[in-house]
Design an enzyme around this catalytic site. Structure first.
Site, short mmCIF file in Angstrom:
data_model
loop_
_atom_site.label_atom_id
_atom_site.label_comp_id
_atom_site.label_asym_id
_atom_site.label_seq_id
_atom_site.Cartn_x
_atom_site.Cartn_y
_atom_site.Cartn_z
N HIS A 524 -3.76 8.59 -0.17
CA HIS A 524 -3.58 7.18 -0.55
C HIS A 524 -2.53 7.02 -1.63
O HIS A 524 -2.83 6.56 -2.73
CB HIS A 524 -4.90 6.58 -1.03
N LEU A 525 -1.29 7.38 -1.33
CA LEU A 525 -0.23 7.13 -2.29
C LEU A 525 0.22 5.68 -2.13
O LEU A 525 0.35 5.19 -1.02
CB LEU A 525 0.92 8.09 -2.07
#
Lengths: 597, 244
Positions: A524-525
């Site tokens: 989840h960047l």
């Protein structure tokens, strides 16, 4: 010499889409419905369920989890990493902290399908926190900001995505009325989930019972792995999940996990006004002499030939960091400069603050069968997410959900042993045997937010290059005290629930600084090309339209100004529908800026 | 950009307009590109002699695997479970060559948080590490080859590598230990298709049903032992009739 003068040129399209994952597929389907002639260009291969995730070969932990077969290969391109601005960044040679997707379907192929909405307060974060606690309560150097869009505006689009996917869950708030068994903290939803929550295995059931006894309100995690067969509004039919325990890192063999392949592509690909190219990598977005109008894209095919695809409208829908990289390499938007604190491309880059708790139970009394699993099967609590609790006494902001989510019992990854056990030899072997069925290692434990800071950002690396000799993106990232305090508080609360479940030993694995690129911490960047109301602090406006190039829209989590305490897919998909609606109803009639700065 | 520029200069033609077909990459349009009876199957480990190891290295790998995962009366150790065969086939394949990984220089030592930065491939690393371990063993008082050492002595050396008190010449002993530990365990627990976990011995030991497909009848049966034997991607003994 200009690039466009020598690349071979294809017939012009109304719209070109860069990357055919979740958001690319959604935009392609919406724009073709609006009558546009659309081409999607995807770096990775075409993948389909029957060929690539066949049920007799999909359940292979070594091939997919350990050797990362469905992911981008670092040899194609990677990133460099450092914790601090005064260090020399070095390349990520093999994936660790996160794994960028590759191929048609993108991350939608191999996600866990944990399908959340963010809280209403998440979208107005700076305003909300400042009003409740005062500006001085915020961490020093934080660059958090409001999104420019509200939960109420996004609600119909969250709803569309959930009904596209058939998401299984229990509503907690229907039109403002709190519902028993759901998440009482969620924003109001206009209708229930399309399918009921999945039945829960033993360990989440026990977790929920203990959580209730401690005064919490547990609820089933919203899941894109379906509790029953479902036909979505596009007419695509999905099958019920069989709990095989191979979701995250794996393609679903069973048409049970929501992905572009199982929800959109069968309809999209048949449309006469759509085509997709696979194994073609876009190397730049071309602009005209003014620099304020995109003319299309340049891409390289699998034999190394370079092509130009002209288009009236460009949708950038690659993975977070590749969105940022293409903007930087195409000279669109001002690159972020942390020292001067100006520029926007690369600014407000974030990840997730996660941690876990391993617990060990009496094996004569507890058999958890950890292999009866799916990517989003579990019971969660949301009491410590966002601003659902008073942060005043705690000295930090942010939070996350936490839950006993039983994602897998795959033994290379999931064979926990009690503390003090040697890592090899006879004692280790005995401990593995004795604890496999009676230990818990949540696939998702504490899932905390990460807020944005001035010295956490993306730019181009001065040394390392990709296979086309383009500079790699350089990640500069470390944890700040606020997130570490948040994590310690949340991990302690999480561990209390496992003690209440009757665990004999509970091992807290706090998230610690420095940020470590070798330890997986979700993919989840977020951020780097964030949305907002001010072109000085955002790359795109509230419709995800580039401030600098109005016929360019940038999808995905790169638009999140900071990350909330949830998995991002529900929100980035809702934003894609929100943006698509603005393009269809307003932009196409009158192409130009939808917001005047 | 230099490579791209060079290529374009070689092409040297301005604004060539062509049809939709591009190179070898595919165009997907009009229908789902699916072909019957095709699947993206794994490559199983082939039986037979060592593919990467020399005979001496193979014997060493088996002896090492038997200390990481020692045999006991119920479950074979690393050697009989096939962990050395697994390692050999992995080293002879994509893993050994670092296929798909980023291997461009410069190679500089970084912080622990920046991850491995070795210029060496796993095949080079194992070859040098095995030779260095053998030199170390022979250099000890009553030195003898690794395979001839009693297990207790082997365990002392492995513990020394793990703790950093045993140093190998020209190789990071601790990194060798960590790499070996990871690879042997992967071989023990991976699908037997890859040469380790022979007869699904590791899965039987812990109660993991393997590549099982459908637990719908079991998801709501709480705190009950799942009774069925494990199954591999290649099936299980008894599924296919014996031939020859």
């Amino acid at each position: 010499m200009r690039e466009v003068a020598v690349a071979r040129k294809l017939p012009a399209k109304d719209a070109v889409i860069i990357g055919l994952g979740w958001t690319g597929s959604i935009l392609a389907n919406e724009l073709t419905d609006a009558g546009l002639d659309v081409a999607a260009i995807e770096r990775g291969p075409w993948r389909n369920t029957a060929t690539n995730f066949a049920p007799n070969t999909a359940q292979d932990e070594l091939r997919y989890r350990i050797r990362h077969e469905l992911f981008l290969r670092p040899a194609q391109t990677t990133f460099t990493f450092r914790n601090k601005m005064d260090q020399t960044a070095l390349p990520i040679r093999d994936w660790g902290a996160f794994m960028p997707p590759n191929g048609v379907g993108g991350g939608g192929v191999h996600w866990n399908a944990e399908t959340w909405r963010f809280l209403p307060s998440d979208f107005v974060l700076r305003t909300h926190l400042t009003q409740r606690y005062g500006a001085r309560f915020l961490p020093p150097d934080t660059t958090i900001q409001d999104w420019g869009v509200t939960y109420e505006e996004l609600e119909p689009h969250y709803d569309r995505f959930e009904y596209l996917c058939g998401t299984s869950g229990t509503a907690g708030n229907l039109d403002g009325k709190i519902q028993a068994g759901g998440n009482p903290f969620e924003g109001p939803r206009s209708r229930p989930y399309p399918t009921p929550a999945q039945p829960q295995p033993f360990s989440p059931t026990l977790f929920a019972k203990a959580a209730r006894e401690l005064g919490y309100q547990p609820f089933p995690q919203p899941s894109g792995n379906l509790s029953q067969a479902y036909t979505n509004p596009l007419g695509v039919r999905m099958g019920p999940c069989t709990y095989c325990g191979y979701c995250e890192w794996f393609g679903c063999a069973n048409y049970s996990k929501a992905s572009p392949q199982t929800t959109i592509l069968p309809v999209l690909v048949r449309k006469p006004n759509f085509l997709a190219r696979d194994l073609c990598e876009v190397t730049r977005i071309n602009t005209d002499a003014s620099g304020h109008r995109a003319t299309g894209v340049t891409f390289v095919d699998s034999s190394g030939e370079e092509w130009e695809q002209p288009a009236e409208l460009v949708i950038l829908s690659a993975y977070t960091i590749f969105n940022v990289q293409l903007l930087l390499l195409s000279g669109i938007g001002a690159p972020y400069e942390p020292a001067a604190n100006r520029g926007v491309i690369g600014r407000n880059f974030t990840h997730q603050t996660i941690s876990d708790v391993e617990s060990f139970f009496d094996r004569s009394k507890f058999i958890f069968n950890p292999f009866i699993a799916s990517g989003a099967i579990g019971m969660c609590i949301d009491e410590f997410n966002g601003d659902n609790f008073d942060h005043g006494p705690h000295g930090f902001v942010g939070g996350g959900y936490m839950g006993q989510v039983q994602t897998n019992g795959r033994p290379i990854e999931t064979t926990p042993v009690p503390p003090g056990t040697p890592r090899w030899g006879a004692k280790w072997k005995t401990a593995v045997r004795d604890n496999y069925l009676s230990a818990l290692k949540p696939g998702t434990g504490v899932h905390g937010s990460m807020y944005s800071y001035r010295d956490v950002y993306l730019d181009l690396d001065p040394t390392y290059r990709d296979r086309f000799a383009r500079p790699l993106v350089r990640i500069t990232m470390d944890f700040h005290a606020n997130e570490l305090k948040q994590n310690a508080f949340l991990t302690d609360r999480f561990a209390e629930i496992f003690r209440a479940m009757g665990a004999e030993q509970v091992v807290k694995q706090y998230r610690k600084a420095p940020y470590d690129i070798t330890q997986y911490q979700t993919t989840h960047l977020c951020g780097g090309a964030v949305m907002g109301t001010d072109p000085k602090t955002s790359a795109v406006n509230r419709y995800l339209q580039s401030w600098d190039v109005p016929n360019l829209f940038v999808m995905g989590a790169s638009g999140f100004p900071q990350n909330a305490g949830y998995n991002p897919t529900g929100t980035l998909a809702a934003l894609a529908y929100w943006s698509a609606q603005a393009i269809r109803t307003r932009y196409l009639a009158n192409p130009g800026p939808l917001v005047h700065a | 950009m230099t490579d791209l520029r060079r290529r374009k200069l070689l092409v040297g033609t301005a604004l060539v307009v062509v049809g939709e077909t591009v190179g070898r990459a595919g165009v997907i349009s009009g229908r789902l590109p699916w072909t019957a009876n095709t699947s993206d199957s794994p490559t199983p480990a082939e039986p037979g002699p060592w593919r990467f190891f020399t005979a001496e290295e193979g014997a060493m790998a088996e002896a090492l695997a038997d200390r990481i995962v020692p045999p006991d009366p119920q479950t074979p150790g690393g050697k009989l479970a096939g962990c050395a065969v697994f390692l050999d086939r992995q080293l002879a394949g994509a893993y050994g060559r670092r296929e798909g990984l980023y291997v461009s220089g410069p190679f500089e030592p970084g912080t622990k948080q920046q991850g491995p930065q070795s210029a060496m491939s796993p095949t080079q690393f194992y070859r040098q590490a095995f030779a260095a371990l053998e030199r170390y063993c022979r250099s000890l008082q009553d030195g003898k080859p690794w395979v001839d050492m009693p297990p207790e002595r082997q365990d002392v050396i492995l513990s020394g590598l793990e703790g950093g008190t045993v140093e190998l010449e020209g190789i990071d002993g601790k990194m060798f230990f960590e790499t070996l530990l990871k690879d042997v365990k992967q071989g023990f627990f991976a699908d037997p298709l890859y040469g380790g976990n022979r007869d699904m011995c590791a899965w039987k030991m812990i109660g993991f049903p393997g590549a099982h497909y459908d637990y719908r009848e079991w998801v709501s049966r709480h705190n009950e032992r799942y009774p069925h034997p494990p199954v591999s991607i290649a099936g299980r003994p008894g599924w296919t009739p014996k031939t020859g």
